[in-house]
Design a protein around this motif. Structure first.
Motif, mmCIF file in Angstrom:
data_model
loop_
_atom_site.group_PDB
_atom_site.id
_atom_site.type_symbol
_atom_site.label_atom_id
_atom_site.label_comp_id
_atom_site.label_asym_id
_atom_site.label_seq_id
_atom_site.Cartn_x
_atom_site.Cartn_y
_atom_site.Cartn_z
ATOM 1 N N LYS A 92 48.485 42.631 27.247
ATOM 2 C CA LYS A 92 49.643 42.528 26.349
ATOM 3 C C LYS A 92 50.943 42.832 27.077
ATOM 4 O O LYS A 92 51.964 42.185 26.829
ATOM 5 C CB LYS A 92 49.469 43.421 25.117
ATOM 6 N N GLY A 93 50.929 43.783 28.012
ATOM 7 C CA GLY A 93 52.139 44.083 28.771
ATOM 8 C C GLY A 93 52.542 42.934 29.670
ATOM 9 O O GLY A 93 53.723 42.581 29.767
ATOM 10 N N SER A 94 51.568 42.334 30.340
ATOM 11 C CA SER A 94 51.846 41.184 31.202
ATOM 12 C C SER A 94 52.352 40.000 30.387
ATOM 13 O O SER A 94 53.279 39.293 30.798
ATOM 14 C CB SER A 94 50.586 40.784 31.975
ATOM 15 N N THR A 95 51.753 39.775 29.215
ATOM 16 C CA THR A 95 52.220 38.713 28.329
ATOM 17 C C THR A 95 53.676 38.929 27.948
ATOM 18 O O THR A 95 54.494 37.997 27.978
ATOM 19 C CB THR A 95 51.351 38.658 27.054
ATOM 20 N N CYS A 96 54.014 40.169 27.591
ATOM 21 C CA CYS A 96 55.402 40.491 27.240
ATOM 22 C C CYS A 96 56.337 40.256 28.424
ATOM 23 O O CYS A 96 57.449 39.740 28.256
ATOM 24 C CB CYS A 96 55.502 41.948 26.785
ATOM 25 N N ALA A 97 55.888 40.633 29.620
ATOM 26 C CA ALA A 97 56.719 40.462 30.814
ATOM 27 C C ALA A 97 56.991 38.987 31.088
ATOM 28 O O ALA A 97 58.120 38.590 31.391
ATOM 29 C CB ALA A 97 56.051 41.117 32.018
ATOM 30 N N PHE A 98 55.954 38.155 30.989
ATOM 31 C CA PHE A 98 56.137 36.702 31.145
ATOM 32 C C PHE A 98 57.125 36.174 30.099
ATOM 33 O O PHE A 98 58.036 35.398 30.410
ATOM 34 C CB PHE A 98 54.802 35.968 30.974
ATOM 35 N N THR A 99 56.920 36.571 28.842
ATOM 36 C CA THR A 99 57.739 36.074 27.735
ATOM 37 C C THR A 99 59.197 36.464 27.913
ATOM 38 O O THR A 99 60.109 35.629 27.744
ATOM 39 C CB THR A 99 57.206 36.622 26.394
ATOM 40 N N GLY A 280 53.952 34.617 38.895
ATOM 41 C CA GLY A 280 54.436 35.733 39.694
ATOM 42 C C GLY A 280 53.479 36.905 39.711
ATOM 43 O O GLY A 280 53.609 37.808 40.539
ATOM 44 N N LEU A 281 52.501 36.916 38.793
ATOM 45 C CA LEU A 281 51.514 37.995 38.725
ATOM 46 C C LEU A 281 50.177 37.485 39.242
ATOM 47 O O LEU A 281 49.729 36.403 38.857
ATOM 48 C CB LEU A 281 51.361 38.503 37.291
ATOM 49 N N ALA A 282 49.556 38.268 40.113
ATOM 50 C CA ALA A 282 48.287 37.875 40.726
ATOM 51 C C ALA A 282 47.126 38.104 39.761
ATOM 52 O O ALA A 282 47.218 38.889 38.818
ATOM 53 C CB ALA A 282 48.061 38.662 42.012
ATOM 54 N N GLY A 283 46.015 37.424 40.029
ATOM 55 C CA GLY A 283 44.806 37.607 39.223
ATOM 56 C C GLY A 283 44.569 36.419 38.306
ATOM 57 O O GLY A 283 45.493 35.960 37.604
ATOM 58 N N HIS A 284 43.325 35.932 38.286
ATOM 59 C CA HIS A 284 42.982 34.759 37.471
ATOM 60 C C HIS A 284 43.206 35.025 35.984
ATOM 61 O O HIS A 284 43.589 34.123 35.225
ATOM 62 C CB HIS A 284 41.524 34.361 37.724
ATOM 63 N N HIS A 285 42.983 36.270 35.558
ATOM 64 C CA HIS A 285 43.115 36.602 34.132
ATOM 65 C C HIS A 285 44.559 36.461 33.648
ATOM 66 O O HIS A 285 44.806 36.342 32.443
ATOM 67 C CB HIS A 285 42.617 38.028 33.880
#
Length: 551
Positions: A92-99, A280-285
């Motif tokens: 959820k944090g990564s999603t927010c960062a992308f958004t 910009g964020l690593a990892g397949h997930h």
């Protein structure tokens, strides 16, 4: 074993008691605000609130509305923030960062509220992608705190607990600073999380679901899905990444019950773009999180530009569209420290990921295995792998360690204490867990590691610090327990990381015997360190490894 553990803990707790950890030796206005904020972690009335509301979760939102009003804000005012509300177990944090990055690329003034912070509490409240400055934090902190303090006698002496206060502070900052939109990350759960006083978000999102915080949210993924679906609002479009059948059914039922559309995000490969989208964020997930962010930002933009939002009934596939240049650029430029992050300091390379559930640890291990082979080839010689691990709360440490058990030459454990000698580091103080509990957890994790690796436990253990100070306990040559993050990093790096060799950092003296055990670390061409198990551990490590985060 029990006598040894009791002896070690007694000495360590005496040396690193909470009294010393609470000290703020150099006080300035900002640190005064942070230290005052920290009192909300433990004040008696806040603890009483938690106990009283535990059996009646609906009281949590009622109490939050009361605190918001006492702080001089109305729930209706939050409607002006044009909120994107996001929950989930992981991502959820990564999603927010992308958004946030995508919408900032369109020229909007963005607010972003997240948790936890890694190094400084200001990180939780961002404007245009940057943590608010110390001056701004201090100004608004005292504005909100004094309003609540002045009204507490009329409300039984109650003050909001730590996270509640920060949520109110974030809303106040975003309103005062006139952001065009606010991306709000849920703290825990959704239905009864204090962020859920939001009445009319513009769009809601749910990232991957899993098992976490079971004492609060429930012990099955279906119960957790019910809690997460609590952020849905009447007529507000909602999006989710693909979920297992059970929780997806619950989310569908919640959407129908509340009266909103629910759309399932496509795989990132399905979007109409020339070539694959770079993240910009690593990892397949992260590809799932990026797809969710595209849907959230696309829907927000549709409403902003009044082009209409497609309506769906039940659970439907989200639309596949061609990402705009601003979206493509936003995905590629997103930064979110502490998640699949790599830092290279000369011969020492750190791989940092705040994975703290079994599912997120699986993703962490996959990422680590994907990125390290190239680093090892570039090293051109012997590489020593080291795990630095800690986990907090009710997490299943043994299950996470099992996923990691075949990957490392050394396993090092330490509590989430940044350094043993307390400095003015109020941002990372936690008064809710005793030093004894933290150290016991580390020793238990060490024992789990030994069992997983088929190592027999020594009947006696040597205290490894010169001068009789029991700063490091050892039971086998490949596992060690340190009293703080700095001492663990110093031993792992063996003076080969110039950032950690800063003369301003305290060097803890070790017995020659333990230094001798570190010979492979000194002789290897390269040292690879995976730091994981807790975002608080990762944050404490970054405090030492990335000085820019302290400014």
């Amino acid at each position: 074993k029990r006598r040894y553990k009791f002896h070690l803990l007694s000495l360590l707790c005496h040396l690193y008691g909470m009294k010393s950890l609470r000290s703020c030796s150099v006080m300035n206005v900002f640190q005064d605000a942070v230290c005052t904020l920290n009192t909300l972690q433990t004040n008696a009335s806040a603890l009483e609130q938690v106990k009283r509301e535990r059996g009646h979760p609906q009281l949590q939102l009622q109490a939050m509305r009361g605190f918001l009003q006492r702080a001089g804000l109305k729930v209706e005012e939050l409607d002006r923030l044009n909120i994107i509300h996001v929950t989930g177990t992981k991502g959820k944090g990564s999603t927010c960062a992308f958004t946030e990055q995508i919408l900032r690329n369109y020229g909007f003034r963005t607010g972003f509220y997240s948790s936890p912070h890694l190094v400084q509490v200001r990180e939780r409240i961002r404007i245009n992608g940057q943590p608010i400055g110390k001056e701004l934090f201090t100004k608004y902190f005292w504005q909100v705190y004094r309003r609540l303090e002045e009204t507490k006698e009329a409300h039984g002496g109650s003050m909001p607990a730590y996270f509640r206060f920060l949520t109110i502070l974030a809303f106040n900052v975003f309103l005062q600073e006139k952001v065009d939109l606010a991306v709000i990350e849920v703290g825990i759960g959704g239905a009864y999380d204090c962020t859920n006083i939001i009445r009319r978000p513009w769009v809601c999102g749910i990232s991957s679901l899993g098992i976490d915080h079971t004492s609060i949210l429930g012990d099955t993924i279906e119960k957790i899905a019910w809690q997460k679906g609590g952020i849905f609002k009447l007529g507000v479009p909602a999006f989710t990444v693909k979920q297992p059948v059970g929780p997806m059914k619950v989310l569908q039922e919640r959407a129908e019950e509340i009266g909103c559309s629910l759309s399932v995000c496509p795989d990132l490969e399905e979007y109409e773009s020339e070539g694959s989208l770079r993240l910009g964020l690593a990892g397949h997930h992260q590809r799932r999180n990026a797809s969710l962010a595209l849907q959230l930002s696309h829907t927000w933009l549709q409403r902003h530009f009044l082009t209409g939002v497609l309506e769906f009934s039940g659970v439907s596939p989200a639309p596949v569209f061609q990402p705009s240049p601003a979206m493509i650029k936003g995905l590629a430029e997103t930064e979110w420290p502490g998640r699949n992050q790599t830092l290279k300091h000369g011969p020492v390379t750190y791989f940092l990921d705040g994975a703290h559930t079994t599912r997120s640890m699986l993703a962490c291990v996959r990422w680590f295995n994907e990125v390290t082979p190239q680093h090892e080839r570039n090293a051109g010689g012997s590489v020593v792998r080291v795990l630095l691990f800690n986990a907090t709360g009710e997490r299943d440490c043994a299950a996470m360690l099992k996923l990691l058990s075949c990957h490392f030459d050394f396993a090092v454990f330490c509590p989430n204490i940044t350094e043993a000698i307390a400095t003015c580091n109020a941002d990372q103080q936690n008064f809710n867990v005793s030093v004894e509990n933290m150290l016991t957890r580390c020793l238990d994790n060490q024992q789990s590691w030994r069992v997983l690796n088929g190592q027999e436990e020594k009947p006696e253990a040597e205290l490894l610090i010169g001068g009789g100070l029991p700063l490091v306990a050892e039971r086998h040559s490949d596992t060690l327990v340190f009293p703080c993050i700095l001492s663990a990093l110093q031993w792992i790096s063996q003076g080969r990381d110039s950032v950690l060799s800063n003369p301003n950092k305290c060097i803890i003296p070790l017995k020659p015997s333990i230094n001798a055990k570190a010979a492979p670390l000194r002789e290897a061409v390269s040292i690879h360190v995976l730091i994981t198990g807790s975002l608080h551990l990762v944050g404490g490590a970054l405090k030492h490894l990335d000085p820019a985060l302290n400014s």
